[in-house]
Design an enzyme around this catalytic site. Sequence first.
Site, PDB file in Angstrom:
ATOM      1  CE  LYS A 204      47.361  40.752  44.935  1.00 32.97           C
ATOM      2  NZ  LYS A 204      46.346  40.360  43.981  1.00 32.97           N
TER       3      LYS A 204
ATOM      4  CB  SER B  77      46.928  42.931  47.940  1.00 34.14           C
ATOM      5  OG  SER B  77      45.598  42.811  48.415  1.00 34.14           O
TER       6      SER B  77
ATOM      7  CG  HIS C  54      46.248  38.363  49.150  1.00 35.03           C
ATOM      8  ND1 HIS C  54      45.306  38.817  48.254  1.00 35.03           N
ATOM      9  CD2 HIS C  54      46.243  39.264  50.175  1.00 35.03           C
ATOM     10  CE1 HIS C  54      44.752  39.917  48.703  1.00 35.03           C
ATOM     11  NE2 HIS C  54      45.306  40.210  49.864  1.00 35.03           N
ATOM     12  CG  ASN C  55      44.316  37.587  44.596  1.00 34.09           C
ATOM     13  OD1 ASN C  55      44.839  38.285  45.464  1.00 34.09           O
ATOM     14  ND2 ASN C  55      44.128  38.018  43.364  1.00 34.09           N
TER      15      ASN C  55
ATOM     16  CD  GLU D  92      40.534  39.260  47.197  1.00 32.10           C
ATOM     17  OE1 GLU D  92      39.911  39.475  46.131  1.00 32.10           O
ATOM     18  OE2 GLU D  92      41.670  39.711  47.421  1.00 32.10           O
TER      19      GLU D  92
END
Length: 466
Positions: A181, A127, A184-185, A188
């Site tokens: 990940k 990231s 995380h997105n 986001e």
Amino acid sequence: MKDIGILGLGVMGRNLALNIAHRGFGVSVYNYTPNETEEFVAKHMQGEDISAFYDVESFVRSLKSPRKIFLMIMAGKPVDNMIEVLIPLLDRGDLIIDGGNTYYFDTDRRMRYLEDKGLLYLGVGVSGGESGALNGPSLMPGGSREAYALVEDILTAMSARTEAGPCCTYVGNGSAGHFVKMLHNGIEYGMMQSMSEVYDIMRNVLKLSADEIGDVFEKWNEGDLNSYLMEISYRIMRKKDDETGKPLVDLILDKAGQKGTGKWTAEASLDLGVPAPSLYVAVYGRVMSFFKDERQRLSELVKKEPSDSVISRDALISDLENSLLFSNFVMYSQGIWLMNEASRVYGFEIDTAEVLKIWKGGCIIRARMLDLLIDIVREDRDNFNLLGSEKALSFLRDRLPSMRRVTMAARDHYVPTLVHNTALDYIFSMIEADLPANLTQAQRDFFGAHTYSRIDKEGIFHTKWE
């Protein structure tokens, strides 16, 4: 012989290659299309310890044993195809690293497949975008510790650094790196949607210009809302179009794209039975944005009659600051709950505090709030969704009045606030001892004999309702 190979010279691949070379490691690079390699050689390789290759066999032979190959190519079928190309060229104990936004179940499948062939595999979440890849990303490697040990020195050296150390840690077993990940997105997506809702209220309720909103965002970035997304947002607000001189943001079509990681996060929450409504609706916010023509048609058919009540500019801006803090905390909380449950179900053995620590630098969702979240997690490792902490509840209680006023003001002025509303309803649901699910269960028993439990005695019951 080079320390590591980068296969794929798109924006992320070439910047990671330069980053690793700048840290003192020898790098070999290869791209399936020769023109990308030629461009990289012409523009970027001068003075770097990087060797470029135009055939995959020479590329593989250039690497020290055990070979370490970092795939920076499009996720999905291209990764499977490239793995098949590499297998005959590799020896037992060699390592393939997938640095793409790969679906975590695909990573599990590939690990099992390559393990049978004596090859190691790491799924590494990367990231930070173009700048992070070059200057230091947040890295989320998952797989076997044996595989991680082969590249730990390279990954930690190339990652971003904060006062807490390198923004890279061994995340966990199997596909833990790609799961984290993905999550995380998903967070986001939620943070971006919540910021766009606040922006929408400021432009449509307070009638602020892009420059005025930029001033507010910049001030917020100096305080508790400090984050990478807030920093780029106030810069976006001030960018003028070269042709018209107007704020560029006002000229961008309101259709937001997506690559799939937000949808996977929503699917994972449903698969694991963990409520993450704010992350889920953020995906739908992008989906609905895509129906521009339909929205335009309906906007001309429905008369909006916004409230004519007087709203204090300063008071609403203060409430918006608090509501954004509230929403962001809730989205992190939902994400952490999902991560903890996935770790339990899939055996990832994720250290939540370590993940939050590596999100403090290099990545898109880095924010000052992470310090608070790390403190809460470290106080009680079994606090699966953070809400069991008095520190967390106090943070939310202090901002709850602002959250209610913001959502009511948005409704009074026909401004959609998907994430804010679901964050508020999520907390209302989580602090409610008696939800109306008793009626839902009675209905299920009525039409499908699904049975129910009672609050006054033990057992499973079914009623003949008619």
